[in-house]
Design a protein around this motif. Structure first.
Motif, PDB file in Angstrom:
ATOM      1  N   ARG A 202      16.111  19.901  36.449  1.00 30.05           N
ATOM      2  CA  ARG A 202      15.043  19.282  37.240  1.00 30.05           C
ATOM      3  C   ARG A 202      15.231  19.599  38.726  1.00 30.05           C
ATOM      4  O   ARG A 202      14.274  19.876  39.442  1.00 30.05           O
ATOM      5  N   ARG A 203      16.445  19.576  39.174  1.00 34.38           N
ATOM      6  CA  ARG A 203      16.723  19.848  40.593  1.00 34.38           C
ATOM      7  C   ARG A 203      16.297  21.263  40.988  1.00 34.38           C
ATOM      8  O   ARG A 203      15.665  21.460  42.023  1.00 34.38           O
ATOM      9  N   PHE A 271      10.750  14.435  33.379  1.00 31.99           N
ATOM     10  CA  PHE A 271       9.844  15.554  33.075  1.00 31.99           C
ATOM     11  C   PHE A 271       8.551  15.043  32.431  1.00 31.99           C
ATOM     12  O   PHE A 271       8.554  14.016  31.745  1.00 31.99           O
ATOM     13  N   CYS A 291       8.730  21.331  29.455  1.00 36.95           N
ATOM     14  CA  CYS A 291       9.038  20.216  30.354  1.00 36.95           C
ATOM     15  C   CYS A 291       8.641  20.609  31.761  1.00 36.95           C
ATOM     16  O   CYS A 291       9.157  21.606  32.298  1.00 36.95           O
ATOM     17  N   LYS A 293       8.257  19.712  35.799  1.00 35.61           N
ATOM     18  CA  LYS A 293       8.699  18.815  36.867  1.00 35.61           C
ATOM     19  C   LYS A 293       7.460  18.345  37.619  1.00 35.61           C
ATOM     20  O   LYS A 293       6.682  19.182  38.115  1.00 35.61           O
TER      21      LYS A 293
END
Ligand SMILES: [Zn+2]
Length: 296
Positions: A202-203, A271, A291, A293
């Motif tokens: 995610r980062r 997500f 997924c 973000k």
């Protein structure tokens, strides 16, 4: 009894004959089950070659799934395209990638993954392929902004091993929001700390960027559970029946067995989740997760 002097002549013929018979059997199976179609990756028409043996008996035994589900699992891990070698799971990932609006533009009109990688849209994407995805990899290499990496236990993340970047999903070395598309296939189950890995993915994704992936999903597993965890000294502590891929009792250890609650886990990790080709069924275990973000 073959005379020893004739062995070097006869054995290659014997082995070659076996391989040919095996291959003819696979083609006959494709004809019998009408497994003929156009490959979404290379664009060529041909049979899809099913190999039941790719799911080893020990893996089947330790996973405890029904014969129907094991056949579905074998389809996911085979049904190879004889032209490009892609398995069903690679072709399904390709199908999903062609359907997405990666940079806000409409989905690509490309009819194959081969054409898609040549499109201006794909050529502008910053893609991270974490561990080789057989079948897709050759074509992904045509993307100018591809970062291909492999996991090495004994190399530092970001280091080069034989010219290939090393990345650990738990400690990615990419800057924040620097990746448009991150791809993994049958990898997340081998990561010791799933939540760390999801946080890292995610980062590094830019807002609106996506992680597209497959993991082993077997029917009859309602809840995701850890099969193993790492002790502080790096050794493995087993918490359930040990399973390794591909052999069952050999290969890469499985740390997480994924269940039907995986979409929930991914949503909790921040997500937006889309499960393609779902739900998981006895006769189809080849799903693809998308997924995204969120922007905010
Ligand atoms: Zn193909």
């Amino acid at each position: 009894m073959i005379p020893p002097r004739l062995k070097p002549l006869i054995l290659p013929l014997w082995n070659g004959g076996h391989r040919l018979a095996w291959r003819l059997g696979e083609y006959a199976g494709a004809i019998r089950h009408r497994r003929f179609d156009r490959c979404i990756i290379c664009g060529r028409w041909g049979p899809k070659l099913y190999r039941r043996w790719v799911i080893r008996p020990e893996l089947e035994r330790r996973s405890g799934v029904s014969p129907t589900a094991v056949e579905a699992w074998a389809r996911k891990e085979s049904c190879d395209c004889p032209s490009c070698g892609a398995k069903l799971r690679a072709r399904r990932i390709a199908e999903v990638l062609l359907s997405l609006d990666h940079i806000g533009s409409p989905p690509s009109p490309a009819r194959s993954f081969r054409d898609w990688v040549a499109s201006p849209e794909a050529q502008s994407l910053r893609v991270a392929e974490v561990n080789e995805i057989e079948g897709l990899h050759t074509f992904l290499l045509r993307l100018p902004h591809l970062s291909f990496s492999e996991f090495h236990d004994d190399a530092a993340p970001g280091a080069l091993v034989d010219g290939v970047r090393c990345e650990h999903l738990e400690r990615l070395t990419y800057p924040d929001a620097s990746i448009d598309l991150l791809l993994t296939s049958e990898t997340l189950e081998h990561v010791p700390d799933l939540s760390l890995a999801l946080g890292e993915i995610r980062r590094v994704l830019r807002p609106g960027g996506r992680h597209v992936f497959t993991v082993p999903l077997l029917p009859g597993v309602p809840t995701t559970f850890p099969r193993a965890r790492l002790r502080p000294d790096g050794s493995i502590e087993h918490l359930a029946t040990p399973v390794s891929h591909p052999g069952g009792d050999w290969g890469y250890p499985v740390f997480t067995e994924f269940g039907a609650d995986l979409p929930e886990i991914l949503r909790d990790a921040g997500f937006e989740v889309d499960l393609r080709f779902g739900p998981v069924r006895e006769d189809d275990v080849c799903q693809v997760f998308v997924c995204r973000k969120p922007f905010a």
